[in-house]
Design a protein around this motif. Sequence first.
Motif, short mmCIF file in Angstrom:
data_model
loop_
_atom_site.label_atom_id
_atom_site.label_comp_id
_atom_site.label_asym_id
_atom_site.label_seq_id
_atom_site.Cartn_x
_atom_site.Cartn_y
_atom_site.Cartn_z
N ASN A 158 0.82 -1.21 0.00
CA ASN A 158 0.00 0.00 0.00
C ASN A 158 0.85 1.26 0.00
O ASN A 158 0.52 2.25 -0.66
N LEU A 159 1.95 1.23 0.73
CA LEU A 159 2.82 2.40 0.78
C LEU A 159 3.46 2.67 -0.58
O LEU A 159 3.57 3.83 -1.00
N THR A 160 3.91 1.63 -1.28
CA THR A 160 4.58 1.85 -2.56
C THR A 160 3.64 2.33 -3.65
O THR A 160 4.10 2.72 -4.73
N SER A 161 2.34 2.34 -3.38
CA SER A 161 1.40 2.89 -4.36
C SER A 161 1.44 4.41 -4.39
O SER A 161 0.99 5.03 -5.36
N VAL A 162 2.01 5.04 -3.33
CA VAL A 162 2.01 6.50 -3.27
C VAL A 162 3.37 7.10 -2.94
O VAL A 162 3.59 8.30 -3.13
N VAL A 163 4.31 6.32 -2.43
CA VAL A 163 5.63 6.87 -2.08
C VAL A 163 6.72 5.99 -2.68
O VAL A 163 6.47 4.86 -3.10
N ALA A 164 7.94 6.53 -2.71
CA ALA A 164 9.08 5.77 -3.21
C ALA A 164 9.29 4.52 -2.36
O ALA A 164 9.08 4.54 -1.14
N PRO A 165 9.71 3.42 -2.98
CA PRO A 165 9.92 2.19 -2.21
C PRO A 165 10.85 2.35 -1.00
O PRO A 165 10.62 1.73 0.03
N TRP A 166 11.89 3.18 -1.10
CA TRP A 166 12.78 3.34 0.05
C TRP A 166 12.06 4.02 1.21
O TRP A 166 12.32 3.71 2.37
N VAL A 167 11.12 4.93 0.89
CA VAL A 167 10.32 5.55 1.94
C VAL A 167 9.36 4.52 2.54
O VAL A 167 9.16 4.48 3.76
N ALA A 168 8.81 3.68 1.68
CA ALA A 168 7.92 2.62 2.16
C ALA A 168 8.64 1.69 3.12
O ALA A 168 8.07 1.26 4.13
N VAL A 169 9.90 1.39 2.84
CA VAL A 169 10.69 0.54 3.73
C VAL A 169 10.79 1.18 5.12
O VAL A 169 10.60 0.51 6.15
N LEU A 170 11.06 2.48 5.18
CA LEU A 170 11.21 3.17 6.47
C LEU A 170 9.88 3.27 7.21
O LEU A 170 9.83 3.06 8.42
N VAL A 171 8.81 3.59 6.50
CA VAL A 171 7.50 3.74 7.16
C VAL A 171 7.01 2.41 7.70
O VAL A 171 6.53 2.33 8.84
N GLN A 172 7.12 1.35 6.91
CA GLN A 172 6.68 0.05 7.42
C GLN A 172 7.53 -0.39 8.60
O GLN A 172 7.06 -1.08 9.50
N ALA A 173 8.81 0.02 8.61
CA ALA A 173 9.68 -0.31 9.74
C ALA A 173 9.22 0.38 11.01
O ALA A 173 9.25 -0.20 12.10
N VAL A 174 8.78 1.64 10.88
CA VAL A 174 8.25 2.36 12.04
C VAL A 174 6.99 1.66 12.57
O VAL A 174 6.83 1.46 13.78
N LEU A 175 6.10 1.28 11.66
CA LEU A 175 4.86 0.61 12.08
C LEU A 175 5.14 -0.75 12.70
O LEU A 175 4.51 -1.13 13.70
N PHE A 176 6.10 -1.48 12.14
CA PHE A 176 6.46 -2.78 12.72
C PHE A 176 7.08 -2.61 14.10
O PHE A 176 6.82 -3.39 15.02
N SER A 177 7.89 -1.56 14.25
CA SER A 177 8.51 -1.29 15.55
C SER A 177 7.44 -0.94 16.58
O SER A 177 7.53 -1.36 17.74
N ILE A 178 6.45 -0.16 16.18
CA ILE A 178 5.35 0.18 17.09
C ILE A 178 4.62 -1.10 17.51
O ILE A 178 4.36 -1.33 18.70
N PHE A 179 4.29 -1.93 16.53
CA PHE A 179 3.60 -3.19 16.81
C PHE A 179 4.38 -4.05 17.80
O PHE A 179 3.88 -4.47 18.84
N GLY A 180 5.64 -4.32 17.48
CA GLY A 180 6.44 -5.22 18.31
C GLY A 180 6.75 -4.65 19.68
O GLY A 180 6.70 -5.36 20.69
N THR A 181 7.04 -3.33 19.73
CA THR A 181 7.40 -2.71 21.01
C THR A 181 6.21 -2.64 21.94
O THR A 181 6.33 -2.94 23.14
N VAL A 182 5.06 -2.25 21.42
CA VAL A 182 3.85 -2.20 22.26
C VAL A 182 3.53 -3.59 22.79
O VAL A 182 3.20 -3.76 23.97
N LEU A 183 3.64 -4.59 21.95
CA LEU A 183 3.36 -5.97 22.37
C LEU A 183 4.28 -6.36 23.52
O LEU A 183 3.83 -6.94 24.53
N TRP A 184 5.56 -6.06 23.41
CA TRP A 184 6.51 -6.42 24.46
C TRP A 184 6.33 -5.59 25.72
O TRP A 184 6.46 -6.10 26.83
N VAL A 185 6.02 -4.30 25.57
CA VAL A 185 5.82 -3.46 26.75
C VAL A 185 4.59 -3.93 27.53
O VAL A 185 4.61 -3.99 28.77
#
Length: 280
Positions: A158-185
């Motif tokens: 979904n991200l690569t439909s509107v932003v450059a793939p390298w930006v998509a990599v960073l944004v999905q990484a932020v979302l994954f970090s939120i998911f994993g960190t909240v789960l562990w906290v």
Amino acid sequence: MSRSTPQRGSTAPASLTLRLAIATAGTLLIWLGVTRLSTALWGEGMSLAKHLTNAVGAFVLAVPLVLVLCRYVDHRPVSSLGLRGGGQAWRDALYGALTWLLPATGGLVVAIALGWLDIRLESSAAELVGAILLLVVLVFCYEAFPEELVFRGYVYRNLTSVVAPWVAVLVQAVLFSIFGTVLWVVTAGWGVFLERSVLFFGMAVVTGCIRLIAGSVWASIGFHLAFQVVMQLALSSSYVDIEVSDDGVFILATAVVAFCAATTVAGRLWRGPVNWTAPG
């Protein structure tokens, strides 16, 4: 079109934000619910029954979530997520595993040769093979396949439909970090916040780059699977008796080395043009 350029299509920013929020929040709720249920059934400590409950619960809930979103919200085929079929899928998964295993093995050999690390196997060879096969199945169902399908599959697509793939990599990484960190906290307390947020973000950047380079989510699944199986095998006594003299050195020699070298290895394994800049 390069192999990693997504299929044509676009998503309005507001709609995109909502879809990413649903995917991330839905995944977090699934993992929280499944882990709470398994804890209620089997107690706090990890056991085979608890691990199996987690794996089955996460798989049967998260995978349909992605398929429904892709099919009925995005109106795109499942193949748009990077799920190639047949022999190509097996090759991508194997290459993905090698992007972790090759540099990790090299780092481990150096650490042992220099006397920084000692590893002793107290279990039999048959027990080791059985533990590896068991962990491959459990990790695939609980972590590698559903998490990669959500974040390096659905979110990334979904991200690569509107932003450059390298930006998509960073944004999905932020979302994954939120998911994993909240789960562990939630499950382990605020003391793990910094460690887990850095770990999840770094891992997601690496797997996102592998996904981009390979043009296949099976590649990031292979990396994720190799990483988790080795870590759980060596640093947990749940399935096989392995004695590691220094956990920190082991992590540095394997995981950290692999995280740093994986994209270079991926570039060698998947050759050809890679689209880092053009949205699709």
